[in-house]
Design a protein around this motif. Structure first.
Motif, short mmCIF file in Angstrom:
data_model
loop_
_atom_site.label_atom_id
_atom_site.label_comp_id
_atom_site.label_asym_id
_atom_site.label_seq_id
_atom_site.Cartn_x
_atom_site.Cartn_y
_atom_site.Cartn_z
N MET A 49 0.81 -1.21 0.00
CA MET A 49 0.00 0.00 0.00
C MET A 49 0.86 1.27 0.00
N ASP A 50 2.14 1.18 0.37
CA ASP A 50 3.02 2.35 0.30
C ASP A 50 3.44 2.63 -1.13
N CYS A 55 1.41 -7.72 -6.05
CA CYS A 55 2.28 -8.78 -6.57
C CYS A 55 1.64 -10.14 -6.38
N ASN A 56 1.64 -10.93 -7.44
CA ASN A 56 1.13 -12.30 -7.42
C ASN A 56 2.28 -13.25 -7.61
N CYS A 57 2.34 -14.26 -6.73
CA CYS A 57 3.36 -15.30 -6.83
C CYS A 57 2.70 -16.52 -7.46
N GLY A 58 3.20 -16.93 -8.62
CA GLY A 58 2.64 -18.08 -9.32
C GLY A 58 3.00 -19.39 -8.63
N LYS A 59 2.31 -20.45 -9.01
CA LYS A 59 2.57 -21.79 -8.44
C LYS A 59 4.01 -22.23 -8.72
N ASP A 60 4.60 -21.69 -9.81
CA ASP A 60 5.99 -22.02 -10.17
C ASP A 60 6.98 -21.01 -9.58
N SER A 61 6.50 -20.17 -8.66
CA SER A 61 7.29 -19.13 -8.00
C SER A 61 7.74 -18.02 -8.95
N SER A 62 7.06 -17.88 -10.11
CA SER A 62 7.27 -16.68 -10.92
C SER A 62 6.42 -15.58 -10.28
N PHE A 68 -1.26 -0.09 -9.04
CA PHE A 68 -2.69 0.19 -9.02
C PHE A 68 -2.89 1.60 -8.48
N GLY A 69 -4.09 2.11 -8.65
CA GLY A 69 -4.36 3.49 -8.25
C GLY A 69 -3.55 4.45 -9.11
N HIS A 70 -2.95 5.45 -8.48
CA HIS A 70 -2.17 6.42 -9.26
C HIS A 70 -0.87 5.83 -9.78
N GLN A 71 -0.51 4.62 -9.38
CA GLN A 71 0.69 3.95 -9.89
C GLN A 71 0.36 2.97 -11.00
N ALA A 72 -0.86 3.00 -11.51
CA ALA A 72 -1.29 2.03 -12.52
C ALA A 72 -0.60 2.24 -13.86
N GLY A 73 -0.02 3.37 -14.10
CA GLY A 73 0.65 3.58 -15.36
C GLY A 73 0.90 5.05 -15.63
N VAL A 74 1.24 5.34 -16.85
CA VAL A 74 1.57 6.70 -17.26
C VAL A 74 0.37 7.30 -17.98
N PHE A 75 -0.02 8.47 -17.56
CA PHE A 75 -1.09 9.18 -18.25
C PHE A 75 -0.87 10.68 -18.09
N ALA A 76 -1.44 11.43 -19.00
CA ALA A 76 -1.27 12.88 -19.00
C ALA A 76 -2.51 13.56 -18.43
N LYS A 85 -3.92 13.03 -4.58
CA LYS A 85 -3.62 11.65 -4.17
C LYS A 85 -4.08 11.43 -2.74
N ASP A 86 -4.69 10.28 -2.51
CA ASP A 86 -5.11 9.88 -1.17
C ASP A 86 -4.73 8.41 -1.03
N GLY A 87 -3.54 8.16 -0.47
CA GLY A 87 -3.03 6.79 -0.46
C GLY A 87 -2.76 6.38 -1.89
N CYS A 88 -3.33 5.26 -2.32
CA CYS A 88 -3.17 4.80 -3.70
C CYS A 88 -4.28 5.31 -4.60
N SER A 89 -5.33 5.85 -4.00
CA SER A 89 -6.44 6.40 -4.79
C SER A 89 -6.09 7.79 -5.30
N PHE A 90 -6.81 8.23 -6.29
CA PHE A 90 -6.60 9.58 -6.78
C PHE A 90 -7.91 10.14 -7.30
N LYS A 91 -7.94 11.46 -7.38
CA LYS A 91 -9.11 12.16 -7.91
C LYS A 91 -8.58 13.28 -8.79
N ILE A 92 -9.15 13.44 -9.98
CA ILE A 92 -8.75 14.51 -10.89
C ILE A 92 -9.71 15.68 -10.67
N VAL A 93 -9.15 16.83 -10.26
CA VAL A 93 -9.95 18.01 -9.93
C VAL A 93 -9.47 19.20 -10.76
#
Length: 108
Positions: A49-50, A55-62, A68-76, A85-93
């Motif tokens: 959450m910081d 992160c998902n650990c697969g059955k083969d340990s991959s 997620f939230g504002h860290q979900a990717g790049v956008f303009a 920003k409020d934790g991982c959530s965000f609001k566009i104002v």
């Protein structure tokens, strides 16, 4: 439906955001995954959450980690808007009045 497919679906359906993910190769020992010192058992998920990473650990340990939230990717954000920003959530104002929502489409 596996947790990996659910996370992938959530990343794809994010609001016009290009998902940012990283993956690791399977571990031949198969004893789980490690993310920033946290052990993740095969088949389990860990949410940092910081850093706003899941992160998902697969059955083969991959391992696959996606933002997620504002860290979900790049956008303009247009100059007339501002991201609160409020934790991982965000609001566009409005950049001029942070109490008013920004009436625009995000470009990612």
């Amino acid at each position: 439906m596996s947790a990996l497919w659910i996370v992938t679906l959530i990343c794809v359906l994010s609001v016009r955001v290009e998902s940012s993910c990283m993956m690791s190769m399977p571990d031949p020992n198969g004893d789980g995954c490690s993310y920033k010192g946290h052990h993740i058992a095969p088949g389990d998920t860990y949410r940092d959450m910081d850093a706003c990473m899941s992160c998902n650990c697969g059955k083969d340990s991959s391992m696959q980690c996606c933002g997620f939230g504002h860290q979900a990717g790049v956008f303009a954000i247009p100059d007339s808007c501002y991201m609160l920003k409020d934790g991982c959530s965000f609001k566009i104002v409005s950049a001029h009045n942070h109490l008013e929502p920004c009436d625009t489409t995000l470009v990612g």
